[in-house]
Enzyme design. Structure first.
Site, PDB file in Angstrom:
ATOM      1  N   TYR A 102       0.845  -1.200   0.000  1.00  0.00           N
ATOM      2  CA  TYR A 102       0.000   0.000   0.000  1.00  0.00           C
ATOM      3  C   TYR A 102       0.874   1.241   0.000  1.00  0.00           C
ATOM      4  O   TYR A 102       1.977   1.252   0.562  1.00  0.00           O
ATOM      5  CB  TYR A 102      -0.877   0.048   1.263  1.00  0.00           C
ATOM      6  CG  TYR A 102      -2.058  -0.875   1.207  1.00  0.00           C
ATOM      7  CD1 TYR A 102      -3.280  -0.441   0.719  1.00  0.00           C
ATOM      8  CD2 TYR A 102      -1.947  -2.191   1.649  1.00  0.00           C
ATOM      9  CE1 TYR A 102      -4.373  -1.299   0.675  1.00  0.00           C
ATOM     10  CE2 TYR A 102      -3.031  -3.051   1.605  1.00  0.00           C
ATOM     11  CZ  TYR A 102      -4.243  -2.590   1.114  1.00  0.00           C
ATOM     12  OH  TYR A 102      -5.313  -3.441   1.062  1.00  0.00           O
ATOM     13  N   TYR A 141      -0.734  -9.980   0.330  1.00  0.00           N
ATOM     14  CA  TYR A 141       0.279  -9.415   1.238  1.00  0.00           C
ATOM     15  C   TYR A 141       0.133 -10.020   2.632  1.00  0.00           C
ATOM     16  O   TYR A 141      -0.937 -10.485   3.011  1.00  0.00           O
ATOM     17  CB  TYR A 141       0.184  -7.888   1.274  1.00  0.00           C
ATOM     18  CG  TYR A 141      -1.108  -7.321   1.820  1.00  0.00           C
ATOM     19  CD1 TYR A 141      -1.324  -7.180   3.192  1.00  0.00           C
ATOM     20  CD2 TYR A 141      -2.128  -6.914   0.961  1.00  0.00           C
ATOM     21  CE1 TYR A 141      -2.510  -6.649   3.680  1.00  0.00           C
ATOM     22  CE2 TYR A 141      -3.318  -6.385   1.438  1.00  0.00           C
ATOM     23  CZ  TYR A 141      -3.491  -6.257   2.801  1.00  0.00           C
ATOM     24  OH  TYR A 141      -4.667  -5.741   3.279  1.00  0.00           O
ATOM     25  N   ARG A 149      -3.210 -12.039   3.259  1.00  0.00           N
ATOM     26  CA  ARG A 149      -4.470 -11.566   2.687  1.00  0.00           C
ATOM     27  C   ARG A 149      -4.510 -11.883   1.203  1.00  0.00           C
ATOM     28  O   ARG A 149      -3.541 -11.628   0.478  1.00  0.00           O
ATOM     29  CB  ARG A 149      -4.638 -10.046   2.855  1.00  0.00           C
ATOM     30  CG  ARG A 149      -4.666  -9.529   4.258  1.00  0.00           C
ATOM     31  CD  ARG A 149      -6.017  -9.485   4.960  1.00  0.00           C
ATOM     32  NE  ARG A 149      -7.194  -9.971   4.334  1.00  0.00           N
ATOM     33  CZ  ARG A 149      -8.215  -9.221   3.907  1.00  0.00           C
ATOM     34  NH1 ARG A 149      -8.170  -7.918   4.007  1.00  0.00           N
ATOM     35  NH2 ARG A 149      -9.293  -9.776   3.387  1.00  0.00           N
ATOM     36  N   HIS A 152      -7.459  -8.180  -2.936  1.00  0.00           N
ATOM     37  CA  HIS A 152      -8.778  -7.576  -2.646  1.00  0.00           C
ATOM     38  C   HIS A 152      -8.686  -6.077  -2.875  1.00  0.00           C
ATOM     39  O   HIS A 152      -7.602  -5.496  -2.860  1.00  0.00           O
ATOM     40  CB  HIS A 152      -9.215  -7.868  -1.204  1.00  0.00           C
ATOM     41  CG  HIS A 152      -8.278  -7.304  -0.177  1.00  0.00           C
ATOM     42  ND1 HIS A 152      -7.144  -7.980   0.215  1.00  0.00           N
ATOM     43  CD2 HIS A 152      -8.262  -6.120   0.483  1.00  0.00           C
ATOM     44  CE1 HIS A 152      -6.488  -7.238   1.087  1.00  0.00           C
ATOM     45  NE2 HIS A 152      -7.123  -6.099   1.274  1.00  0.00           N
ATOM     46  N   HIS A 154     -10.501  -2.439  -1.477  1.00  0.00           N
ATOM     47  CA  HIS A 154     -11.356  -1.838  -0.446  1.00  0.00           C
ATOM     48  C   HIS A 154     -12.306  -0.837  -1.096  1.00  0.00           C
ATOM     49  O   HIS A 154     -11.890  -0.056  -1.962  1.00  0.00           O
ATOM     50  CB  HIS A 154     -10.500  -1.107   0.584  1.00  0.00           C
ATOM     51  CG  HIS A 154      -9.602  -2.003   1.374  1.00  0.00           C
ATOM     52  ND1 HIS A 154      -9.930  -2.484   2.616  1.00  0.00           N
ATOM     53  CD2 HIS A 154      -8.381  -2.518   1.084  1.00  0.00           C
ATOM     54  CE1 HIS A 154      -8.946  -3.245   3.068  1.00  0.00           C
ATOM     55  NE2 HIS A 154      -7.989  -3.285   2.154  1.00  0.00           N
TER      56      HIS A 154
HETATM   57 FE   LIG Z   1      -6.291  -4.514   2.373  1.00  0.00          FE
END
Ligand SMILES: [Fe+2]
Length: 217
Positions: A102, A141, A149, A152, A154
């Protein structure tokens, strides 16, 4: 929404599919769509404002390059539980880059940042309740040492007259989905509603469809 009787649905071979997506009123006279399930916001909502938040996340305004990774298109509708389109909903989207990183100061993942990846967009549904954006498929990640995870995206959707919806969209056929601590906590019907479907291809990019239903206040 067009009203369909149970018999119509059986003729269409759709009973199984449709019951997963709709709750029927007693008479089946009125179809009620199930609101998209909520999910936690997570720790990486963008912390620093950025100028470019448009619907093409594969480019950053003023920079001459393309984000790394597999380019994809996500599209879908925003509707209310009566099946009517919801126009002008604010759709706030954020995701990891193709390497699973991120653009956030608290992301400790050592995976590389990508200065050509926009990472965040705020768009709106159009007059027909439709939305669309171009991005790259996010990487998986590590959330903890023992929890990875799955890919995906958000979503935070806001519209006057509706409760704000915060959720996460998943990709189909990902082996990490079934062991994800968030995803596996959902019922099968909820998982179906939270997972995009691959519905086509455009100029070499896979198209995913993710339809959103907003609940009642
Ligand atoms: Fe996430």
């Amino acid at each position: 929404m067009k009203k369909l009787s149970r018999r119509n649905l059986m003729q269409l071979g759709m009973v199984g599919t449709v019951t997963a997506l709709f709750k029927a009123s007693e008479s089946w006279g009125e179809m009620i769509a199930v609101p998209t399930p909520k999910e936690v916001e997570g720790p990486f909502y963008p912390a620093v404002d950025q100028i470019d938040k448009d619907a093409d996340l594969t480019r950053v305004g003023g920079r001459n390059g393309r984000a790394k990774g597999q380019q994809i298109i996500i599209r879908g509708s925003v509707k209310n539980i009566g099946g009517q389109p919801v126009e002008n909903a604010i759709i706030d989207i954020w995701q990891a880059n193709a390497a699973g990183r991120y653009n956030h100061p608290r992301d400790s993942n050592p995976a590389p940042e990508d200065s050509y990846f926009q990472g965040w967009a705020i768009i709106r549904s159009d007059a027909s309740g439709l939305y669309r954006f171009r991005t790259v498929k996010p990487g998986a990640y590590p959330a903890t040492k023992s929890w990875t995870r799955p890919p995906h995206i958000h979503f935070k959707i806001s519209r006057q007259g509706f409760p704000q919806l915060i959720t996460q969209m998943y990709f189909p056929n990902e082996s990490l989905n079934a062991i994800d601590l968030l995803y596996r906590n959902k019922t099968g019907a909820e998982q179906t509603l939270m997972t995009a479907r691959q519905t086509g291809e455009y100029e070499g990019m896979l198209i995913y469809t993710y339809n959103i239903v907003l609940g009642k206040s």
